[in-house]
Design an enzyme around this catalytic site. Structure first.
Site, PDB file in Angstrom:
ATOM      1  N   GLU A 304      22.163   2.495  39.205  1.00 42.09           N
ATOM      2  CA  GLU A 304      20.993   1.730  38.762  1.00 42.09           C
ATOM      3  C   GLU A 304      20.260   1.088  39.930  1.00 42.09           C
ATOM      4  O   GLU A 304      19.047   1.247  40.098  1.00 42.09           O
ATOM      5  CB  GLU A 304      21.430   0.634  37.778  1.00 42.09           C
ATOM      6  CG  GLU A 304      20.278  -0.185  37.228  1.00 42.09           C
ATOM      7  CD  GLU A 304      19.413   0.630  36.279  1.00 42.09           C
ATOM      8  OE1 GLU A 304      19.928   1.043  35.226  1.00 42.09           O
ATOM      9  OE2 GLU A 304      18.238   0.875  36.590  1.00 42.09           O
ATOM     10  N   ASP A 308      16.512   2.011  41.288  1.00 35.50           N
ATOM     11  CA  ASP A 308      15.422   1.037  41.200  1.00 35.50           C
ATOM     12  C   ASP A 308      14.805   0.785  42.567  1.00 35.50           C
ATOM     13  O   ASP A 308      13.581   0.782  42.721  1.00 35.50           O
ATOM     14  CB  ASP A 308      15.944  -0.298  40.631  1.00 35.50           C
ATOM     15  CG  ASP A 308      16.425  -0.166  39.192  1.00 35.50           C
ATOM     16  OD1 ASP A 308      16.235   0.902  38.597  1.00 35.50           O
ATOM     17  OD2 ASP A 308      17.003  -1.138  38.678  1.00 35.50           O
ATOM     18  N   SER A 553      15.381   3.400  32.657  1.00 38.38           N
ATOM     19  CA  SER A 553      15.758   2.712  33.890  1.00 38.38           C
ATOM     20  C   SER A 553      14.900   3.170  35.063  1.00 38.38           C
ATOM     21  O   SER A 553      14.654   2.413  35.990  1.00 38.38           O
ATOM     22  CB  SER A 553      17.210   3.034  34.253  1.00 38.38           C
ATOM     23  OG  SER A 553      18.090   2.245  33.531  1.00 38.38           O
TER      24      SER A 553
END
Ligand SMILES: *[C@@H]1O[C@H](CO)[C@@H](O)[C@H](O)[C@H]1NC(C)=O
Ligand SMILES: *[C@@H]1O[C@H](CO)[C@@H](O)[C@H](O)[C@H]1NC(C)=O
Length: 638
Positions: A304, A308, A553
């Site tokens: 994640e 990002d 995400s």
């Protein structure tokens, strides 16, 4: 030091010694959103009546019924006050609870046997707190506390419901610790490998997912249907822009410990996209004893944050991205914890955080962070991207509202908060659906919306894909590879005015073939997502190699990057950041600035889900942004 309760002495004494206030009967104030056994927690025994509880009474804030109106006044492009954002002091002035509420609750507590020297009021007057025994609290709130046991998560206490005298109810939003039970279900093993172990990780963390195949990654613009890179996104959304105001601008990415980025993964990524950025790092703000592990751990713990940061940093370079790393390694954190760190008004020492939903700092657990809770330690960035989600059924309406109002206040101060809308279509985390009582149930047929995307004051971001065999020049469809774009209708929040026209049009022109028992189809419930961006086949460097990654995400940081660049252009001509952008997204003036997504759906709960169609839909919202077109438009705004 906790200040003792501060009141204008004259009012306080006048009240306490005035004729006895009208006493009224207790009325149920809040009850549990979800029964603990549905989450694997079993009621074991009554809590010892001598156990000391850190009680927090959240006082009703003033002008909350006007929040939407005040927010729209500064966020609706057609409003004469557009972009006249509030200062933090103006926010406190506008919303702090009234003296009347403080006095009413104080007097009732004193009448109930809690002497006034035990009561404390936090600096922003939002919360009264005091320590009391379980026996005292049970008496005051007409409730019973129990200990609940979970096979792997230990013990916690809570109650089913609690009551307040009728004349006090209007002065209190919520009381903690009470019914806001730990929402973290034990997840199927297949999901656990994508998530961390602590509060804030398993159930509120939506993804991302990686493909199981092992195709060599050879990205070019001609195979963006298989490999998404920053170049593909630039081409898809016309992101042609060189930042001019990186110093004045700000862009935050929230990560919850134990999720961590790996610096060498950033460099591996930048070597390819683009090499001038090798060595670039986020500016890390550690919230509540947070840690960033710099060595590779696993896809579940690094995927994640790597995703990002690689995309946010690459798309907005040379903008410095602020990493809001939240929670220690022992307890973790919830959404309220990062809100505390950027927004002093939400934050209170021993204040409004909930021990089951939020990390409680100082952390009393062995090895936990012993420092003071991080409160207002960093100015809210102009744009914040959050790729975490929890199921809406796990929070009570009072808890959800209190947090949602804080997003509204951030919008009034000029911050845009983007949240990924979930990866399970109309189902919730782990593909879970609900029964008719809105409890999680295997084989449940009721749709399971996410939170906080169901809050109208965050901007919910769904996922699209380049359809197989197509190119960046073809219209995208809703994401139907590995994940399905989270979307639907809230069971808590009513429909905000800014989306009313398009959502009602959707329900009327394309009535979904489901009953009102399956989702709130009244046309009065908040619909989400608001906007979308690609969420399939992202090329991401994780733990030393490239993976293909899927999820809203990925979509959230892409949209957040685009709005960060729009802010950059506005700052360069001495205009303010855009702040809350939903009214802009839904404005009739901006329809043509988004690419409408009209194919694909978001299956779940044994149904095909909703279907993307012309105009807004609960799969892809108003569509994907066209940066160049939006740029020209936002420069014309005040
Ligand atoms: C409140 O909780 C008690 C158990 O503490 C339970 O017996 C009662 O039925 C509940 N009342 C409501 C209205 O949920
Ligand atoms: C649908 O949502 C609205 C707005 O939140 C609410 O007033 C209404 O009670 C909901 N309907 C059902 C059947 O839950």
């Amino acid at each position: 030091m906790r200040p003792t309760i501060l009141l204008p002495a004259s009012i306080f004494w006048a009240c306490v010694y005035a004729a006895p206030s009208t006493q009224s009967h207790h009325v149920l104030h809040e009850k549990r959103a979800v029964e603990p056994h549905a989450l694997g927690w079993f009621q074991d025994r009554r809590l010892d009546a001598r156990q000391l509880l850190p009680m927090r009474f959240g006082l009703r804030q003033q002008n909350m019924h006007r929040l939407e109106e005040l927010l729209l006044e500064v966020s609706d492009p057609l409003s004469p006050k557009y972009n006249q954002h509030y200062t933090p002091a103006q926010i406190i002035d506008t919303f702090a609870p009234s003296d009347e509420s403080i006095i009413a609750v104080t007097q009732w507590l004193v009448d109930s046997g809690i002497s006034s020297d035990r009561l404390h009021l936090d600096g922003n007057k939002g919360w009264i707190h005091f320590d009391a025994t379980a026996g005292e609290v049970e008496d005051i709130l007409k409730t019973e506390y129990y200990i609940y046991v979970h096979s792997s998560r230990g013990e916690q206490y809570g109650c089913h419901n609690y009551s307040l005298p009728a004349h006090i109810r209007d002065h209190v939003d919520l009381i903690k610790p009470t019914v806001h039970f730990n929402p973290h279900p034990s997840l199927p093993t297949s999901l656990q490998r994508r998530a961390g172990k602590n509060l804030g990780a398993p159930s509120i963390h939506g993804g991302p997912k990686k493909a199981t195949d092992n195709v060599p990654i050879t990205p070019t613009l001609s195979n963006c249907d298989q490999f998404i890179t920053p170049q593909c996104l630039r081409s898809l959304y016309s992101i042609y822009y060189k930042p001019l105001s990186a110093k004045e601008n700000s862009f935050g990415v929230v990560a919850f410990t134990p999720q961590s980025y790996v610096p060498s993964d950033l460099d591996l990524f930048f070597k390819n996209f683009p090499s001038s950025q090798v060595g670039a790092r986020p500016k890390t703000v550690l919230i509540d004893g947070a840690v960033v592990k710099s060595s590779p751990q696993s896809f579940a713990l690094n995927g994640e944050s790597d995703l990002d940061l690689e995309y946010a940093m690459s798309l907005t370079y040379p903008q410095t991205v602020t990493l809001l790393q939240t929670g220690d390694e022992v307890e973790g954190a919830g959404f309220d914890n990062w809100l505390d760190a950027v927004d002093g008004s939400f934050c209170k020492y021993k204040g409004g955080d909930d021990p089951s939903q939020d990390g409680m700092y100082p952390d009393t657990l062995p090895g936990g962070y012993k420092g003071k809770a991080s409160c207002g330690i960093v100015a809210p960035p102009h744009v914040v991207s959050v790729s975490y989600i929890q199921d809406e059924y796990t929070v009570t309406p009072a808890f959800a509202n209190r947090q949602c109002y804080e997003y509204g206040k951030l919008g009034m101060m000029g911050t845009t908060v983007f949240h990924s809308s979930g990866d399970n279509g109309v189902a919730g985390n782990g593909g879970v659906c609900l029964n008719s009582k809105h409890q999680p149930a295997s084989g449940g047929t009721v749709f399971n919306p996410g939170f906080p995307v169901s809050c109208p004051y965050v901007t919910a971001v769904g996922a699209t894909q380049i359809n197989p065999g197509k190119t960046v020049n073809d219209p995208e469809g809703a994401c139907e590879q590995v994940i399905y774009s989270g979307g639907g209708f809230s069971n808590i929040f009513p429909m905000p005015s800014f989306q009313e026209s398009v959502v009602k049009t959707f329900l009327k022109s394309h009535p979904p073939p489901y009953t009102k028992g399956q989702f709130n189809n009244s046309g009065n419930a908040r619909g989400f997502p608001d906007i979308s961006a690609n969420g399939a086949n992202f090329v991401v460097a994780v733990d030393g190699k490239f993976e293909r990654v899927y999820g809203t995400s990925a979509s959230a940081p892409v949209v957040a990057s685009i709005f960060t660049l729009l802010n950059d252009a506005r700052l360069a001509v001495k205009k303010g950041p855009l702040g809350f952008v939903n009214p802009l997204i839904y404005s009739p003036m901006t329809r043509l600035l988004f690419n409408d997504i009209t194919s694909g759906g978001n299956q779940g709960c044994g149904t095909p889900g909703f279907t993307a169609t012309t105009g807004w839909d609960p799969v892809t919202g108003m569509g994907t942004p066209n940066f160049v077109k939006l740029l020209a438009y936002v420069l014309t705004l005040a």
